[in-house]
Design a protein around this motif. Structure first.
Motif, short mmCIF file in Angstrom:
data_model
loop_
_atom_site.label_atom_id
_atom_site.label_comp_id
_atom_site.label_asym_id
_atom_site.label_seq_id
_atom_site.Cartn_x
_atom_site.Cartn_y
_atom_site.Cartn_z
N GLY A 38 27.24 26.04 35.09
CA GLY A 38 28.07 26.37 33.93
C GLY A 38 28.32 27.84 33.81
O GLY A 38 29.37 28.28 33.35
N ALA A 39 27.36 28.67 34.23
CA ALA A 39 27.52 30.12 34.15
C ALA A 39 28.58 30.61 35.11
O ALA A 39 29.13 31.69 34.93
CB ALA A 39 26.18 30.79 34.46
N ARG A 40 28.90 29.82 36.14
CA ARG A 40 29.88 30.25 37.13
C ARG A 40 31.29 29.74 36.84
O ARG A 40 32.24 30.14 37.50
CB ARG A 40 29.46 29.75 38.51
CG ARG A 40 28.15 30.38 38.96
CD ARG A 40 27.82 29.98 40.35
NE ARG A 40 28.96 30.23 41.22
CZ ARG A 40 29.14 29.62 42.36
NH1 ARG A 40 28.30 28.73 42.78
NH2 ARG A 40 30.19 29.88 43.10
N GLN A 41 31.44 28.86 35.88
CA GLN A 41 32.75 28.30 35.59
C GLN A 41 33.51 29.22 34.66
O GLN A 41 33.09 29.49 33.54
CB GLN A 41 32.63 26.91 34.98
CG GLN A 41 32.11 25.89 35.96
CD GLN A 41 31.97 24.53 35.34
OE1 GLN A 41 31.95 24.39 34.12
NE2 GLN A 41 31.86 23.53 36.17
N TRP A 42 34.64 29.74 35.13
CA TRP A 42 35.45 30.66 34.34
C TRP A 42 36.56 29.94 33.60
O TRP A 42 37.05 30.44 32.61
CB TRP A 42 36.05 31.72 35.25
CG TRP A 42 35.04 32.71 35.69
CD1 TRP A 42 34.26 32.65 36.80
CD2 TRP A 42 34.68 33.91 35.03
NE1 TRP A 42 33.43 33.73 36.86
CE2 TRP A 42 33.68 34.53 35.79
CE3 TRP A 42 35.10 34.53 33.87
CZ2 TRP A 42 33.09 35.72 35.42
CZ3 TRP A 42 34.53 35.74 33.52
CH2 TRP A 42 33.52 36.30 34.29
N GLY A 43 37.01 28.84 34.08
CA GLY A 43 38.12 28.16 33.44
C GLY A 43 39.45 28.74 33.91
O GLY A 43 39.51 29.53 34.84
N ASN A 44 40.51 28.34 33.24
CA ASN A 44 41.84 28.83 33.59
C ASN A 44 42.19 30.03 32.72
O ASN A 44 41.97 30.02 31.52
CB ASN A 44 42.88 27.72 33.37
CG ASN A 44 42.64 26.56 34.31
OD1 ASN A 44 42.16 26.75 35.41
ND2 ASN A 44 42.99 25.36 33.88
N CYS A 49 43.76 37.75 38.57
CA CYS A 49 44.08 38.57 39.74
C CYS A 49 42.78 38.96 40.43
O CYS A 49 41.95 39.65 39.85
CB CYS A 49 44.85 39.81 39.29
SG CYS A 49 45.32 40.89 40.63
N ARG A 50 42.60 38.49 41.66
CA ARG A 50 41.39 38.77 42.42
C ARG A 50 41.80 39.27 43.81
O ARG A 50 42.80 38.85 44.36
CB ARG A 50 40.54 37.51 42.59
CG ARG A 50 40.12 36.89 41.28
CD ARG A 50 39.65 35.46 41.49
NE ARG A 50 39.50 34.78 40.23
CZ ARG A 50 38.34 34.44 39.69
NH1 ARG A 50 37.23 34.72 40.32
NH2 ARG A 50 38.29 33.82 38.53
N VAL A 63 38.28 41.87 40.18
CA VAL A 63 38.69 40.71 39.41
C VAL A 63 39.27 41.21 38.10
O VAL A 63 38.63 42.01 37.40
CB VAL A 63 37.51 39.75 39.13
CG1 VAL A 63 37.95 38.59 38.27
CG2 VAL A 63 36.89 39.27 40.42
N PHE A 64 40.48 40.78 37.78
CA PHE A 64 41.09 41.09 36.49
C PHE A 64 41.49 39.77 35.86
O PHE A 64 42.33 39.05 36.37
CB PHE A 64 42.31 42.00 36.67
CG PHE A 64 42.97 42.35 35.36
CD1 PHE A 64 42.38 43.26 34.51
CD2 PHE A 64 44.15 41.73 34.98
CE1 PHE A 64 42.97 43.57 33.29
CE2 PHE A 64 44.74 42.03 33.77
CZ PHE A 64 44.15 42.95 32.93
N LEU A 65 40.83 39.44 34.74
CA LEU A 65 41.10 38.19 34.04
C LEU A 65 41.58 38.51 32.62
O LEU A 65 41.06 39.41 31.98
CB LEU A 65 39.83 37.34 33.93
CG LEU A 65 39.17 36.94 35.25
CD1 LEU A 65 37.84 36.26 34.98
CD2 LEU A 65 40.07 36.03 36.03
#
Length: 132
Positions: A38-44, A49-50, A63-65
């Motif tokens: 769960g800690a690794r799931q970022w979602g949409n 931009c990676r 990484v730019f989210l």
């Protein structure tokens, strides 16, 4: 089958394992696995931009989210978010007002209207030189 095994993240993880291994996990182990994945799931994200940049012998990733914040904010985070929003809004309003004043001054000068006889800020002469 336990409730944890019905969880989509856990089910996806278990489906990638052999059947004899899937059945060996306890509920406690599955709970810890869920926390770990769960800690690794970022979602949409609206902006995701990676990339990787190679400098000399090293490679660096970036990484730019950006996107809508769906988290519950603490009181301190809410206060900071409101302050940032107020600063951005006041900056935008200030820039718009300054642009309107500049445009008004240029229109006044183009029409030859002198508010103060014999005095000029020099903006009109600068503007004319810029476009000549």
């Amino acid at each position: 089958m336990s409730n944890l095994q019905q969880d989509p993240a856990i089910r996806s993880l278990l489906e990638r394992m052999p059947k004899n291994i899937q059945s060996t996990f306890t509920d406690e182990q599955l709970a810890y696995l869920k926390v770990a994945i769960g800690a690794r799931q970022w979602g949409n994200h609206t902006v995701d931009c990676r990339g990787v940049v190679k400098l000399f012998k090293y490679r660096y990733y970036y990484v730019f989210l950006a996107g809508r914040n769906r988290r519950e904010l603490s009181a301190k985070e809410l206060k900071l978010a409101k302050l940032a929003q107020a600063l951005v809004l006041s900056s935008i309003v200030t820039i718009i007002i300054l642009l309107i004043l500049l445009l008004s001054y240029l229109v006044k000068s183009a029409l030859g209207i002198d508010v103060f006889a014999g005095y000029s800020f020099g903006v009109w002469s600068w503007f004319k030189e810029l476009f000549n």
